[in-house]
Write a protein that holds these residues in place. Structure first.
Motif, PDB file in Angstrom:
ATOM      1  N   VAL A 249      -1.497  -6.453  -4.563  1.00  0.00           N
ATOM      2  CA  VAL A 249      -0.601  -5.757  -3.646  1.00  0.00           C
ATOM      3  C   VAL A 249      -1.407  -4.657  -2.968  1.00  0.00           C
ATOM      4  CG1 VAL A 249       1.515  -4.424  -3.393  1.00  0.00           C
ATOM      5  CG2 VAL A 249       1.397  -6.256  -5.101  1.00  0.00           C
ATOM      6  N   MET A 250      -1.387  -4.653  -1.631  1.00  0.00           N
ATOM      7  CA  MET A 250      -2.191  -3.696  -0.853  1.00  0.00           C
ATOM      8  C   MET A 250      -1.262  -2.799  -0.035  1.00  0.00           C
ATOM      9  SD  MET A 250      -5.199  -4.947  -1.681  1.00  0.00           S
ATOM     10  CE  MET A 250      -6.307  -4.147  -0.520  1.00  0.00           C
ATOM     11  N   LYS A 251      -1.754  -1.586   0.262  1.00  0.00           N
ATOM     12  CA  LYS A 251      -1.032  -0.708   1.185  1.00  0.00           C
ATOM     13  C   LYS A 251      -1.191  -1.223   2.610  1.00  0.00           C
ATOM     14  CE  LYS A 251      -1.399   3.638  -1.424  1.00  0.00           C
ATOM     15  NZ  LYS A 251      -1.937   5.007  -1.433  1.00  0.00           N
ATOM     16  N   LYS A 252      -0.089  -1.189   3.343  1.00  0.00           N
ATOM     17  CA  LYS A 252      -0.123  -1.646   4.735  1.00  0.00           C
ATOM     18  C   LYS A 252      -0.214  -0.472   5.700  1.00  0.00           C
ATOM     19  CE  LYS A 252       2.224  -5.127   7.557  1.00  0.00           C
ATOM     20  NZ  LYS A 252       3.438  -5.977   7.670  1.00  0.00           N
TER      21      LYS A 252
ATOM     22  N   GLY B 266      -6.092  -1.849  -3.771  1.00  0.00           N
ATOM     23  CA  GLY B 266      -5.011  -2.704  -4.219  1.00  0.00           C
ATOM     24  C   GLY B 266      -4.859  -2.737  -5.729  1.00  0.00           C
ATOM     25  N   ILE B 267      -3.798  -3.426  -6.169  1.00  0.00           N
ATOM     26  CA  ILE B 267      -3.493  -3.501  -7.592  1.00  0.00           C
ATOM     27  C   ILE B 267      -2.814  -4.839  -7.870  1.00  0.00           C
ATOM     28  CG2 ILE B 267      -1.262  -2.367  -7.261  1.00  0.00           C
ATOM     29  CD1 ILE B 267      -1.526  -1.113  -9.994  1.00  0.00           C
ATOM     30  N   PRO B 268      -3.113  -5.503  -8.987  1.00  0.00           N
ATOM     31  CA  PRO B 268      -2.418  -6.761  -9.300  1.00  0.00           C
ATOM     32  C   PRO B 268      -0.897  -6.545  -9.370  1.00  0.00           C
ATOM     33  CG  PRO B 268      -4.321  -6.484 -10.718  1.00  0.00           C
ATOM     34  CD  PRO B 268      -4.167  -5.198  -9.983  1.00  0.00           C
ATOM     35  N   GLN B 269      -0.146  -7.500  -8.850  1.00  0.00           N
ATOM     36  CA  GLN B 269       1.309  -7.350  -8.792  1.00  0.00           C
ATOM     37  C   GLN B 269       1.918  -7.197 -10.179  1.00  0.00           C
ATOM     38  OE1 GLN B 269       3.343 -10.387  -6.574  1.00  0.00           O
ATOM     39  NE2 GLN B 269       5.353  -9.487  -6.861  1.00  0.00           N
TER      40      GLN B 269
END
Length: 486
Positions: free
Chosen positions: A117-120, A83-86
């Motif tokens: 924010v994560m990949k779904k 993930g990465i901060p929005q």
């Protein structure tokens, strides 16, 4: 390609598409249309059936996606597995559009606990890029819903080409004879007119537009102002005299004779006729008394009032001089009244972006029993709202003939600042009671220039571009009729 080349080609092929002809010969389509129109003007040499061709093409943004990939896929690929901060993700180019599209497609999710924010999903296919490639190759091989979506995203645009299918007309020929348009004296004398082919008259032609007079923006705004006053129940005052005596312009308004406004630096005095003589004697004596010794609860100004000073003629500095005359006449048989006037006044001003030596003054006057400052503020708010001016504010001011007094300011979007557009107040008892008005009658009044609201309405930053030798006459002709937002 000229007319004869097109006719020779049509003689061989029988039917021609102007759009196909343009592409095959690398000729601008509009140039071919011009040749066709010139032939059609000569008669029934050819037929031209209109054809509409529609196709889709990529915009510059669409071409960029074709080269670099769609915004949503690029954003998805920028997200690491953990993930990465929005906030960091949104710093990427076109991240706002990409984030919205990726979320709507269910590719990504916001982990509120980790604030990331994560990949779904594990991987995605760049369908947008694929569809744009197909559209560019075939122009029309994707679904209508996808076309509308990409059009909304401004990735593609619909191109409409209006062309003609040309055929041979009943008077077809490959050699064009120029038709004459004018019967000359030589043709009549020689008799050649009998065998000369003439171009038929076009009785449906509209003809050359005739230039006509047009209203100046000031007159357009004046007309709307006048209509607003009439709708509010006001009566128009007669203002057809630009020359006033100092008595009506200053003294009747309880303005002292040593006031700076009476100086030649502020007022235009007349050389011929230099003075006026005809004044209501009883009223003049009351004005003299209230100036010099006071009265009606006032101590006056305490100076020797001069009749010679009151006789001096001036170019009126305000239409309030007319209001004074009207109120004096009203005092003889008083009834509640609302007056207005819109006309020219003159002041010896220094010229700048918002001042001229002459301008149009808009004035409103209401005379009634027991009026207050609250009535004045309420009427002003109603009046200016009907002019479409909502950014209005008032500031206390001093006027010799009104107490209390307020200056009126409006925000000018062009100049980006507040500018004074008018003045207002309640006429003093020292002005009203000598006229013979009942004691409980109060008069509220306000005045503004016509030029400044016009400048605000039409976005003009310099008054000399509205009035005077620098005015662009094309601007006067092109500007629409004024429609104030009532």
């Amino acid at each position: 390609m000229d007319s004869e080349q097109l006719l020779n080609l049509l003689d061989i092929q029988y039917s021609i598409s102007t759009w196909d002809l343009s592409k095959e010969n690398n000729i601008d389509h509009q140039k071919i249309i011009g040749v066709v129109n010139s032939i059609l003007a000569l008669g029934n040499i050819i037929t031209a059936d209109p054809v509409t061709i529609k196709y889709w093409e990529l915009t510059d943004e669409g071409e960029s996606i074709l080269l670099n990939g769609s915004y949503e896929v690029n954003l998805f690929n920028a997200i690491p597995s953990d993930g990465i901060p929005q906030k960091e993700l949104m710093s990427l180019p076109n991240a706002k559009i990409g984030f919205s599209q990726a979320m709507s497609k269910g590719w990504i999710v916001i982990d509120r606990a980790a604030n990331k924010v994560m990949k779904k999903v594990d991987s995605v296919v760049d369908k947008v890029k694929k569809d744009l490639m197909e559209l560019k190759a075939s122009h029309d091989q994707i679904s209508e819903s996808e076309k509308l979506d990409y059009k909304k995203r401004k990735l593609i645009r619909e191109v409409v080409i209006k062309s003609f299918t040309l055929g041979k007309g009943p008077e077809f020929t490959t050699s064009i004879v120029k038709l004459e348009t004018e019967l000359t004296t030589e043709m009549i004398l020689s008799g050649s007119w009998k065998s000369t082919p003439f171009k038929p008259y076009n009785f449906e032609a509209l003809g050359q537009p005739q230039s006509a007079g047009c209203l100046h923006p000031l007159l357009k705004v004046r007309s709307d102002f006048r209509q607003i006053f009439l709708e509010m129940g006001f009566t128009e005052m007669p203002t057809n005299n630009f020359v006033e005596s100092s008595f009506w312009n200053f003294d009747a308004l309880f303005q002292p004779q040593q006031h700076p406004a009476r100086d030649s630096h502020d007022t235009f005095f007349l050389d011929n006729p230099q003075t006026s003589e005809n004044f209501p004697q009883e009223y003049l004596n009351k004005v003299k008394t209230v100036h010099s010794r006071g009265g009606y609860g006032s101590q006056g100004y305490g100076y020797d009032w001069s009749l010679d000073e009151a006789k001096k003629n001036v170019l009126r500095t305000h239409t309030t001089a007319v209001s004074a005359r009207m109120l004096y006449g009203l005092a003889k048989d008083f009834k509640p009244t609302k007056y207005f006037s819109i006309d020219r006044v003159f002041r010896n001003e220094t010229l700048d972006a918002t001042h001229l030596a002459e301008f149009q003054q808009v004035e409103g006057v209401i005379a009634d029993y027991n009026l207050t400052l609250g009535d004045l503020i309420g009427v002003l708010h109603t009046f200016f709202e009907r002019l479409g001016m909502t950014e209005i504010k008032f500031k206390p001011a001093y006027n010799p003939y009104t107490e209390p007094s307020m200056e009126i300011f409006c925000y000018h979007q062009g100049l980006k600042k507040w500018i004074e557009i008018g003045n207002s107040g309640m006429f003093r008892p020292e002005m009203l009671l000598p006229m013979g008005l009942p004691e409980k009658v109060n008069v509220i009044a306000w005045g503004l220039s016509l030029e400044r609201p016009t400048m605000i309405k039409y976005g003009i930053n310099n008054i000399r571009d509205l009035v005077g030798p620098r005015v662009n006459l094309q601007m006067v002709q092109d500007n629409p009729i004024c429609r104030l937002d009532k």
